[in-house]
Design an enzyme around this catalytic site. Sequence first.
Site, PDB file in Angstrom:
ATOM      1  N   GLU A 185       9.355  21.407 -16.509  1.00  0.00           N
ATOM      2  CA  GLU A 185      10.772  21.443 -16.874  1.00  0.00           C
ATOM      3  C   GLU A 185      11.416  20.166 -16.377  1.00  0.00           C
ATOM      4  O   GLU A 185      11.083  19.700 -15.295  1.00  0.00           O
ATOM      5  CB  GLU A 185      11.474  22.623 -16.179  1.00  0.00           C
ATOM      6  CG  GLU A 185      11.182  23.956 -16.806  1.00  0.00           C
ATOM      7  CD  GLU A 185      11.286  25.075 -15.791  1.00  0.00           C
ATOM      8  OE1 GLU A 185      11.765  24.839 -14.659  1.00  0.00           O
ATOM      9  OE2 GLU A 185      10.863  26.193 -16.114  1.00  0.00           O
ATOM     10  N   TYR A 218       6.816  11.519 -19.558  1.00  0.00           N
ATOM     11  CA  TYR A 218       6.057  12.679 -20.028  1.00  0.00           C
ATOM     12  C   TYR A 218       5.633  12.508 -21.492  1.00  0.00           C
ATOM     13  O   TYR A 218       4.523  12.863 -21.868  1.00  0.00           O
ATOM     14  CB  TYR A 218       6.881  13.966 -19.853  1.00  0.00           C
ATOM     15  CG  TYR A 218       7.307  14.235 -18.423  1.00  0.00           C
ATOM     16  CD1 TYR A 218       6.473  13.920 -17.359  1.00  0.00           C
ATOM     17  CD2 TYR A 218       8.539  14.806 -18.123  1.00  0.00           C
ATOM     18  CE1 TYR A 218       6.850  14.167 -16.041  1.00  0.00           C
ATOM     19  CE2 TYR A 218       8.924  15.060 -16.815  1.00  0.00           C
ATOM     20  CZ  TYR A 218       8.078  14.731 -15.783  1.00  0.00           C
ATOM     21  OH  TYR A 218       8.454  14.976 -14.490  1.00  0.00           O
TER      22      TYR A 218
END
Length: 150
Positions: free
Chosen positions: A102, A114
């Site tokens: 998250e 990411y």
Amino acid sequence: MIIQPLNEQHLSVMMAIEVSANAFPWSEQNMSSCFGARYFHFGMFDQAQLVGFYIAEMAGPDFTLMDIGVHPQYQGKGIASQLMAHLVEQSQTRGAENIFLEVRASNQAAIHLYNKVGFCEMGIRKNYYPAATGNEDAILMGLPFNPFAM
Ligand SMILES: CC(C)(COP(=O)(O)OP(=O)(O)OC[C@H]1O[C@@H](n2cnc3c(N)ncnc32)[C@H](O)[C@@H]1OP(=O)(O)O)[C@@H](O)C(=O)NCCC(=O)NCCS
């Protein structure tokens, strides 16, 4: 620079990096709870100095990147990219089928990182994080190692 495993003796240095790198850092109690058989942790060392780290949780085939941080003086040098590559390799070695995480919707540096490693957005948690004014959404991201099996 070298990546080495971390243990609870590194907690205070990990917390120092956490506090210096985040507007809303984890508490020491929170980080301390992430030591145990379910977790693995690695850090990037410059000589004897810890300059970045990650914490991952294993829940069956589903792994979660709990936290990653690089000391501000060492950011922008590819350290988190190396730590993420290490996380992916470690997760595959340990039998992960997925890695989840998250991230704050405003955290462009982390989202870029990411995406670069191959994570995709999987959903949004509205108002998940406290923010300077009100709350902020969390973006759920995932990296499946065998997407055709999902
Ligand atoms: C996110 C964080 C770990 C990145 O660490 P880092 O060592 O600076 O990352 P890298 O040097 O490996 O850079 C990774 C990529 O992000 C990019 N990047 C770095 N800062 C950026 C920014 N402010 N905006 C957009 N992209 C950024 C880099 O250019 C690089 O991409 P590239 O290889 O395509 O050029 C670091 O900024 C940090 O510790 N932030 C605070 C903690 C945090 O947010 N953790 C994530 C919690 S979910």
